[in-house]
Design an enzyme around this catalytic site. Structure first.
Site, PDB file in Angstrom:
ATOM      1  N   THR A  58       0.840  -1.193   0.000  1.00  0.00           N
ATOM      2  CA  THR A  58       0.000   0.000   0.000  1.00  0.00           C
ATOM      3  C   THR A  58       0.875   1.242   0.000  1.00  0.00           C
ATOM      4  O   THR A  58       0.694   2.156  -0.810  1.00  0.00           O
ATOM      5  CB  THR A  58      -0.947  -0.024   1.224  1.00  0.00           C
ATOM      6  OG1 THR A  58      -1.640  -1.272   1.220  1.00  0.00           O
ATOM      7  CG2 THR A  58      -1.948   1.102   1.161  1.00  0.00           C
ATOM      8  N   LYS A  86       6.446  12.019  20.625  1.00  0.00           N
ATOM      9  CA  LYS A  86       6.737  13.052  21.647  1.00  0.00           C
ATOM     10  C   LYS A  86       5.439  13.616  22.228  1.00  0.00           C
ATOM     11  O   LYS A  86       5.452  14.628  22.915  1.00  0.00           O
ATOM     12  CB  LYS A  86       7.515  14.197  21.019  1.00  0.00           C
ATOM     13  CG  LYS A  86       8.857  13.817  20.425  1.00  0.00           C
ATOM     14  CD  LYS A  86       9.482  15.080  19.821  1.00  0.00           C
ATOM     15  CE  LYS A  86      10.803  14.792  19.163  1.00  0.00           C
ATOM     16  NZ  LYS A  86      11.336  16.002  18.485  1.00  0.00           N
ATOM     17  N   HIS A 135     -10.391  -0.037   4.298  1.00  0.00           N
ATOM     18  CA  HIS A 135      -9.203   0.076   3.451  1.00  0.00           C
ATOM     19  C   HIS A 135      -9.737   0.327   2.033  1.00  0.00           C
ATOM     20  O   HIS A 135      -9.706  -0.564   1.172  1.00  0.00           O
ATOM     21  CB  HIS A 135      -8.406  -1.223   3.545  1.00  0.00           C
ATOM     22  CG  HIS A 135      -7.006  -1.156   3.010  1.00  0.00           C
ATOM     23  ND1 HIS A 135      -6.550  -0.120   2.203  1.00  0.00           N
ATOM     24  CD2 HIS A 135      -5.957  -2.003   3.158  1.00  0.00           C
ATOM     25  CE1 HIS A 135      -5.296  -0.358   1.885  1.00  0.00           C
ATOM     26  NE2 HIS A 135      -4.903  -1.489   2.451  1.00  0.00           N
TER      27      HIS A 135
HETATM   28  C1  NCD Z   1      -3.896  -5.667   4.165  1.00  0.00           C
HETATM   29  C2  NCD Z   1      -4.021  -4.623   5.244  1.00  0.00           C
HETATM   30  O1  NCD Z   1      -3.057  -3.974   5.638  1.00  0.00           O
HETATM   31  O2  NCD Z   1      -5.166  -4.455   5.687  1.00  0.00           O
HETATM   32  N1  NCD Z   1      -2.737  -5.508   3.402  1.00  0.00           N
HETATM   33  C3  NCD Z   1      -2.729  -4.627   2.366  1.00  0.00           C
HETATM   34  O3  NCD Z   1      -2.911  -3.449   2.542  1.00  0.00           O
HETATM   35  N2  NCD Z   1      -2.565  -5.128   1.133  1.00  0.00           N
HETATM   36  C4  NCD Z   1      -4.144  -7.052   4.608  1.00  0.00           C
HETATM   37  C5  NCD Z   1      -3.270  -7.639   5.668  1.00  0.00           C
HETATM   38  O4  NCD Z   1      -2.384  -6.993   6.219  1.00  0.00           O
HETATM   39  O5  NCD Z   1      -3.479  -8.820   5.980  1.00  0.00           O
END
Ligand code: NCD
Length: 337
Positions: A58, A86, A135
């Site tokens: 990401t 901090k 997300h």
């Molecule tokens: C995911 C997350 O961070 O939610 N990863 C991602 O962004 N591709 C899934 C995960 O961490 O399992």
């Protein structure tokens, strides 16, 4: 929705035409993401990249997407390297970083924190994951991948049969994806998880209200038999009270080539937001699937760049200028895509 100048905090912001709009801009980003052409449309712009939880895809793909549009990236990763260590508040951090950037991508371990940050920010903020909540850019790239994969074989998102497997309680990618799927018609969704890690009830209800057939189960093999997509997830160890508790669920649902051959229809697409947990005790998607042409996980990760480029171009309102000063690349590009 109006994209120019907007935060992207939740998939609930989108209607179906918004998704179609993002996907058509993402398609137009392909020559740039695939290193056939170069654009400098965001020359001079700065992305503030603030990741307070571990991230590879990401964080890096947000950065690459911005670079590929000609912009620069300034990063801070982890609380320990930021003034939050901090005692600085999210409010103050947002006021400061938004003075240095044109857009911000942020990941934070607490649900709702990115929205709090956005309220104080003077520039658009994209949620790169807030705790177990949402997300949105991942859900967009997941759906973009589903569309690309099923379209190639004459299918569509409407009427899709999809299995979501693993930690559906804490997995923010599946939370956002399920909400996004509510914009489509007549889906059959198999939610395969341990009892204790079931999909939150409100999301299940929202999917049923959208007219989808939703089945909750803790049985893997019978429920991946008639699906177009098998979407596996990692046990979200960091959201449990203890590593020991997380360990009791790890390895519960393993998909490997043998199980795939015995139980899945021949063209079932295998997805995972990644990282897959490849430690021996987990191994939710076995390495023996790596040569299976239906393993879409790396195409899925590649698509993250297209979708994030589209979001930046739309939020900063340069979609129609991207091609204007495009030129061909001058270096060896090979054939990686
Ligand atoms: C995911 C997350 O961070 O939610 N990863 C991602 O962004 N591709 C899934 C995960 O961490 O399992």
């Amino acid at each position: 929705m109006q994209f120019a100048g907007s935060h992207i905090l939740s998939v609930n912001q989108f209607q179906r035409p918004d998704i179609e709009g993002i996907f058509s801009v993402a398609d137009r980003m392909r020559p740039y993401a695939h290193r056939e052409k170069v654009t400098r449309v965001l020359d001079g712009a700065i992305l503030g990249s603030m990741f307070f939880e571990p991230s590879t895809r990401t964080r890096v793909s947000f950065g690459c997407a911005f670079n590929l549009l000609g912009g620069q990236v300034r990063e801070t990763t982890g609380f320990e390297h930021s003034a939050i260590a901090k005692g600085e508040s999210l409010y103050d951090t947002a006021r400061v970083i938004s003075g240095y950037s044109d857009v911000i991508a942020m990941r934070h371990p607490e649900s709702g924190s990115v929205a709090d940050f956005a309220r104080a920010s003077r520039v658009p903020v994209i949620n790169g994951g807030d705790g177990a909540n949402e997300h949105p850019s991942q859900a967009l790239l997941d759906l973009y991948t589903i569309k690309s994969e099923v379209q190639g074989r004459g299918g569509s998102i409407d009427n899709l049969r999809i299995a979501l497997i693993g930690d559906l309680r804490f997995g923010r990618t599946v939370h956002s994806l399920c909400r996004l799927l509510c914009l489509f018609d007549d889906l059959t969704v198999y939610l395969i998880s341990p009892q204790e890690l079931r999909m939150p009830e409100d999301i299940v209800e929202t999917m049923r209200s959208a007219g989808h057939k939703v089945l909750e189960t803790d049985e893997l093999e019978a429920n991946i038999a008639h699906v177009d997509i098998a979407y596996s997830t990692r046990i979200q160890e960091e959201r449990f009270d203890s590593k020991e508790e997380a360990a009791t669920y790890r390895g519960r649902f393993r998909l490997n080539q043998n199980i795939y051959t015995r139980h899945c229809e021949p063209n079932t697409v295998i997805m995972h937001p990644l990282p897959r947990d490849s430690r021996a005790g987990a191994n939710e998607l076995d390495n023996d699937l790596n040569d299976n042409p239906n393993l879409a996980i790396f195409r899925q990760a590649d698509n993250g760049v297209l979708v994030r480029m589209a979001l930046f171009a739309m939020i900063l309102d340069v979609v129609d200028q991207v091609d204007r000063e495009a030129r061909s690349v001058s270096w060896y590009i090979g054939s990686r895509y």
